[in-house]
Design an enzyme around this catalytic site. Sequence first.
Site, mmCIF file in Angstrom:
data_model
loop_
_atom_site.group_PDB
_atom_site.id
_atom_site.type_symbol
_atom_site.label_atom_id
_atom_site.label_comp_id
_atom_site.label_asym_id
_atom_site.label_seq_id
_atom_site.Cartn_x
_atom_site.Cartn_y
_atom_site.Cartn_z
ATOM 1 N N THR A 1 33.695 25.819 35.292
ATOM 2 C CA THR A 1 32.545 24.913 35.260
ATOM 3 C C THR A 1 32.534 24.119 33.949
ATOM 4 O OG1 THR A 1 31.389 26.548 36.572
ATOM 5 C CG2 THR A 1 30.053 24.772 35.653
ATOM 6 N N LYS B 1 20.440 33.179 16.425
ATOM 7 C CA LYS B 1 19.465 33.358 15.336
ATOM 8 C C LYS B 1 18.054 33.368 15.899
ATOM 9 C CE LYS B 1 22.302 30.162 12.775
ATOM 10 N NZ LYS B 1 22.232 28.783 12.296
ATOM 11 N N ARG C 1 24.603 26.433 31.136
ATOM 12 C CA ARG C 1 24.691 27.720 31.847
ATOM 13 C C ARG C 1 23.937 28.748 31.017
ATOM 14 N NH1 ARG C 1 30.035 30.371 34.386
ATOM 15 N NH2 ARG C 1 29.498 28.767 35.889
ATOM 16 N N HIS D 1 23.717 27.837 41.513
ATOM 17 C CA HIS D 1 24.876 27.181 40.873
ATOM 18 C C HIS D 1 25.144 25.890 41.660
ATOM 19 C CE1 HIS D 1 28.445 26.472 38.711
ATOM 20 N NE2 HIS D 1 29.050 27.653 38.795
#
Length: 313
Positions: free
Chosen positions: A56, A84, A105, A133
């Site tokens: 992808t 973070k 994604r 998807h």
Amino acid sequence: MQAPLRHLIDIKDLSVSEIGALLSRADGILARPGDYADACHRKKLATLFYEPSTRTRLSFEAAMLELGGAVLGFSSQDSSSASKGESVADTIRVVSGYADVIAMRHPKEGAPIVAARHANVPVINAGDGGHNHPTQTLTDLLTIQQSFGRLSKLTVGLCGDLKFGRTVHSLISAMVRYPDVRFVLISPPELKCPDYVMAQIQRSGVAWEESRQMEEVMDQLDILYMTRVQRERFFNEADYVRLKDSFILDVPKLARAKPEMIVMHPLPRVNEIQAKVDENPHARYFEQAVFGKYVRMALILFLLGLEKEGEAA
Ligand code: CP
């Protein structure tokens, strides 16, 4: 007046006629790629991948590069400021200032919806957890269209992990809209389609049945859509180990298939299709992966409102 911002979060964000136009455009690009070489000149695609990917991400990047655009992004959560603690909303606000279109994604279902709410450029869902998807579905539809010349009057066997297999959920969502499609759902009881997917099948009125053995339905199928058991979605390893080899397609099992039946797989494959099947005339999964680049080229042009060679739509 500027066209409203379009995103692709769910395959249902596209009408049947828009899907048809995208597949035709992909077909045109396949035939004459050179015509599109500068269509996205000075445009940038950001690929924000919080989960691993080969096809992808790289097909999106290849698509934008072949359209004459540029790409930027990250390929893992660890190499982004998500590590973070940065939220998807903040990341998307910032990246909207760097890129013209974003493919994302994420392991969390629904994360692309949050992204779309905070973006001022188109957001493409490149896979959200075990949910959807949609660009794999465009790839799958292009493969089917190229093989049969139609998306209707087809019996589609979906085999393997129908619970966590997001490509299955999106493909069902798309194909319930075409006439005379029939599904054969082949999975162990623990990996059946989620209730919301079954509800969609039932609402649409398409014919469907369940099977525990691919051999017993092989002769009925136009398409056998194999899937990997999605290890990364299981809560415990013992369940994965018990279920991982539920279905293994080998050459002898194809003996009863119709001559025109095609075997598809979104890939990556683990054990569920033996390597010897790759050379079999029914196998279509590596071609399918290549189609992904062309249909993503068509999608990028559509979401950017570009016709060929950079003309505004
Ligand atoms: N089909 C697919 O989504 O493959 P990747 O995980 O490699 O992107």
